[in-house]
Motif scaffolding. Structure first.
Motif, PDB file in Angstrom:
ATOM      1  N   GLY A 236     -10.435 -48.140 -25.301  1.00 26.77           N
ATOM      2  CA  GLY A 236     -11.275 -47.926 -26.476  1.00 26.77           C
ATOM      3  C   GLY A 236     -12.189 -46.732 -26.325  1.00 26.77           C
ATOM      4  N   THR A 237     -12.770 -46.587 -25.142  1.00 30.22           N
ATOM      5  CA  THR A 237     -13.710 -45.481 -24.941  1.00 30.22           C
ATOM      6  C   THR A 237     -13.003 -44.142 -25.113  1.00 30.22           C
ATOM      7  OG1 THR A 237     -15.055 -46.865 -23.503  1.00 30.22           O
ATOM      8  CG2 THR A 237     -15.330 -44.475 -23.278  1.00 30.22           C
TER       9      THR A 237
ATOM     10  N   HIS B 173     -20.855 -49.601 -30.624  1.00 28.77           N
ATOM     11  CA  HIS B 173     -20.586 -49.536 -29.182  1.00 28.77           C
ATOM     12  C   HIS B 173     -21.172 -48.268 -28.525  1.00 28.77           C
ATOM     13  CE1 HIS B 173     -18.312 -49.511 -25.415  1.00 28.77           C
ATOM     14  NE2 HIS B 173     -18.226 -50.819 -25.607  1.00 28.77           N
TER      15      HIS B 173
ATOM     16  N   ASP C 213     -14.587 -48.306 -35.911  1.00 32.46           N
ATOM     17  CA  ASP C 213     -14.313 -48.783 -34.549  1.00 32.46           C
ATOM     18  C   ASP C 213     -13.749 -50.198 -34.655  1.00 32.46           C
ATOM     19  OD1 ASP C 213     -14.156 -49.520 -31.966  1.00 32.46           O
ATOM     20  OD2 ASP C 213     -16.307 -49.418 -31.521  1.00 32.46           O
TER      21      ASP C 213
ATOM     22  N   VAL D 257     -11.996 -53.964 -31.111  1.00 31.24           N
ATOM     23  CA  VAL D 257     -11.816 -55.411 -30.964  1.00 31.24           C
ATOM     24  C   VAL D 257     -10.987 -55.986 -32.118  1.00 31.24           C
ATOM     25  CG1 VAL D 257     -12.999 -57.633 -30.877  1.00 31.24           C
ATOM     26  CG2 VAL D 257     -14.005 -55.689 -29.753  1.00 31.24           C
TER      27      VAL D 257
ATOM     28  N   HIS E 280      -5.090 -53.261 -25.599  1.00 30.17           N
ATOM     29  CA  HIS E 280      -5.374 -54.143 -24.449  1.00 30.17           C
ATOM     30  C   HIS E 280      -6.449 -55.193 -24.748  1.00 30.17           C
ATOM     31  CE1 HIS E 280      -8.404 -51.007 -22.505  1.00 30.17           C
ATOM     32  NE2 HIS E 280      -8.916 -51.561 -23.579  1.00 30.17           N
ATOM     33  N   LYS E 281      -6.829 -55.312 -26.012  1.00 30.52           N
ATOM     34  CA  LYS E 281      -7.714 -56.422 -26.393  1.00 30.52           C
ATOM     35  C   LYS E 281      -6.841 -57.440 -27.152  1.00 30.52           C
ATOM     36  CE  LYS E 281     -12.157 -54.074 -26.038  1.00 30.52           C
ATOM     37  NZ  LYS E 281     -11.941 -52.643 -25.773  1.00 30.52           N
TER      38      LYS E 281
ATOM     39  N   TYR F 103     -23.610 -55.342 -19.393  1.00 24.51           N
ATOM     40  CA  TYR F 103     -22.305 -54.878 -19.861  1.00 24.51           C
ATOM     41  C   TYR F 103     -22.006 -53.621 -19.065  1.00 24.51           C
ATOM     42  CZ  TYR F 103     -18.810 -53.423 -23.364  1.00 24.51           C
ATOM     43  OH  TYR F 103     -17.659 -53.030 -24.011  1.00 24.51           O
TER      44      TYR F 103
HETATM   45  C1  LIG Z   1     -16.283 -52.540 -30.582  1.00 22.25           C
HETATM   46  C2  LIG Z   1     -15.889 -51.904 -29.284  1.00 22.25           C
HETATM   47  N1  LIG Z   1     -15.681 -50.577 -29.228  1.00 22.25           N
HETATM   48  C3  LIG Z   1     -15.327 -49.965 -28.098  1.00 22.25           C
HETATM   49  C4  LIG Z   1     -15.133 -50.661 -26.930  1.00 22.25           C
HETATM   50  C5  LIG Z   1     -14.767 -49.936 -25.660  1.00 22.25           C
HETATM   51  O1  LIG Z   1     -13.483 -50.305 -25.239  1.00 22.25           O
HETATM   52  P1  LIG Z   1     -12.993 -50.070 -23.730  1.00 22.25           P
HETATM   53  O2  LIG Z   1     -13.781 -51.020 -22.886  1.00 22.25           O
HETATM   54  O3  LIG Z   1     -11.539 -50.385 -23.811  1.00 22.25           O
HETATM   55  O4  LIG Z   1     -13.259 -48.656 -23.380  1.00 22.25           O
HETATM   56  C6  LIG Z   1     -15.332 -52.046 -26.932  1.00 22.25           C
HETATM   57  C7  LIG Z   1     -15.160 -52.829 -25.724  1.00 22.25           C
HETATM   58  O5  LIG Z   1     -15.320 -54.033 -25.698  1.00 22.25           O
HETATM   59  C8  LIG Z   1     -15.721 -52.678 -28.138  1.00 22.25           C
HETATM   60  O6  LIG Z   1     -15.950 -53.996 -28.190  1.00 22.25           O
END
Ligand SMILES: Cc1ncc(COP(=O)(O)O)c(C=O)c1O
Length: 426
Positions: A110-111, A144, A217, A220, A252-253, A424
């Motif tokens: 996600g990041t 996030h 975003d 999730v 991967h979520k 976190y």
């Molecule tokens: C809403 C949201 N955005 C972004 C992310 C970041 O994802 P990642 O941990 O796969 O980088 C998360 C992670 O839980 C998330 O909940």
């Protein structure tokens, strides 16, 4: 053994001349792991996306089969990977209501998807909406931190709005924070802290009115909400909303694929030129990648493809339905307790639980940890964030029983006095 090695000093940390025999190595690994939490234990409500033994097996086996393959060299060496990656993107675009001409890229998480969306927006704005000063991204309080990470990397500024009582973006307040330097606004579907979905349609109107880049975003929710929609009312959140220019959706979520896979999707694939990195003159000729990562794990791509093909719409829908049932059961049980409350109106697989006036929520939270539950803490307000999966339906009664008993102990002054430090990240 990790514990032993550390107390014996650095000598044992030296890289050994000879490797360990396989059997010994695996035994050592098992021994090292014995204090780890079992990730798919139902007591783990901290982001563990269990979808069943069969899905796990398929994800793991396809990952292993593509262990050494690299999507970076897909064109030349691994056409099957390239094709799988295109298939995954195409399936996701369909699930997420993309218009004709949309596109997307598999990333490692996600990041990375968010960093790429910010880069794309920044370069788009360079042509479309040049700013006099540092470009700004306006986000809600619950959005996030990956957006701050991206801004930090690119020298941009994040304007984070104050908290709201609904835990959703207040569009009026967001409008007030738009300046001539704003290039991008963000909505979450849902945001991580308490699982509420921002008003994406209204944000899209705002974005259109001010010619801003709107990112949703859905890290999730990307593989949850499309199927939740078939079970209950979900407000518009996807690429079919006119004005949404990009979206992050994590495989991967709730896509249930092996770790290391997400998607960054663009409503207009022409914008991929802003996402892409190109160095024209290098000893091997042009170097170009659409991602932050150079090498891209073939296993994560193959696993994503295989899990999506295996589950199909009905497989996702069935799992989503079970999670919604568990969420409803937890919400209704929490609402019957005077000492705690549900934060906002959660619509995905996340529930935030806070304390009502007079409840020492830190003590209740620790009481649950001491009863072997794991979840993410909330600090503003104090509470807990639970993230549900397919297995949690069977755990609801035990969880609520333990919550009641933690509340009872706290009220009787018998609650814990030692507190686990958590947060976190790490
Ligand atoms: C809403 C949201 N955005 C972004 C992310 C970041 O994802 P990642 O941990 O796969 O980088 C998360 C992670 O839980 C998330 O909940």
């Amino acid at each position: 053994m990790r514990g032993k090695t550390v107390v014996q000093g650095t000598e044992n940390l030296r890289f050994a001349e000879n490797g360990l025999p396989e059997g010994e190595l695996l035994k050592d690994l098992e021994e090292q792991r014995k204090d780890d939490f079992v990730w798919n234990d139902p007591h783990n409500m901290k982001a563990a996306y269990w979808a069943g033994d069969d899905v796990f097996r398929i994800g793991r086996e396809t990952y292993a089969a593509y262990h050494g393959d690299n999507l970076l060299y897909g064109k030349l060496l691994y056409p099957s990977l390239l094709e799988m990656s295109a298939d995954v993107v195409a399936m996701a675009l369909e699930i997420l209501g993309a218009p004709d001409g949309a596109g997307g890229t598999i990333t490692t998480g996600g990041t990375e998807s968010i960093i790429l969306a910010v880069k794309t927006a920044r370069e788009w704005a360079g042509n479309e909406r040049p700013t006099k000063s540092v470009p700004e991204i306006v986000v809600g309080y619950t959005c996030h931190p990956a957006f701050n990470k991206a801004a930090d990397l690119m020298g941009l500024k994040v304007v984070r709005l104050p908290p709201t009582s609904s835990y959703r973006v207040d569009v009026g307040i967001m409008r007030e924070h738009i300046t001539e330097n704003t290039i991008m606004i963000v909505g979450s579907a849902p945001a991580y802290p308490v699982g509420c979905i921002d008003p994406i349609s209204e944000l899209a109107e705002l974005a259109r009115a001010h010619n801003l880049w709107l990112h949703v975003d859905a890290c999730v929710g990307g593989f949850f909400l499309p199927f939740a929609k078939e079970v209950e009312e979900i407000p518009p959140f996807d690429l079919s909303v006119k004005g949404v220019r990009s979206m992050s959706a994590d495989l991967h979520k709730y896509g249930y694929t092996s770790r290391g896979a997400s998607l960054v999707l663009l409503s207009d694939k022409q914008h991929e030129e802003h996402q892409r990195f190109v160095l024209e003159d290098w000893p091997t000729g042009q170097f170009t990648t659409p991602t932050i990562a150079g090498s891209r794990p073939g296993g994560a791509v193959a696993s994503a493809w295989a899990v999506m093909k295996y589950l199909g719409r009905s497989g996702y829908r069935e799992r989503t339905r079970k999670i919604i049932e568990a969420r409803r059961a937890i919400i209704s049980a929490v609402r019957q307790l005077d000492e705690v409350c549900v934060l906002g109106e959660p619509l995905a697989g996340i529930v935030g639980i806070g304390g009502t006036a007079g409840t020492d929520m830190k003590v209740v939270r620790q009481g649950l940890i001491d009863r072997n539950w794991r979840f993410a803490p909330l600090e503003n307000p104090i509470g807990i964030n639970i993230l549900l999966n397919y297995k949690h339906g069977d755990a609801v009664d035990t969880f609520i029983g333990d919550l009641k008993s933690a509340i009872h102990d706290s009220k009787a002054g018998k609650g814990p006095t030692k507190f686990t430090e958590d947060g976190y990240g790490g």
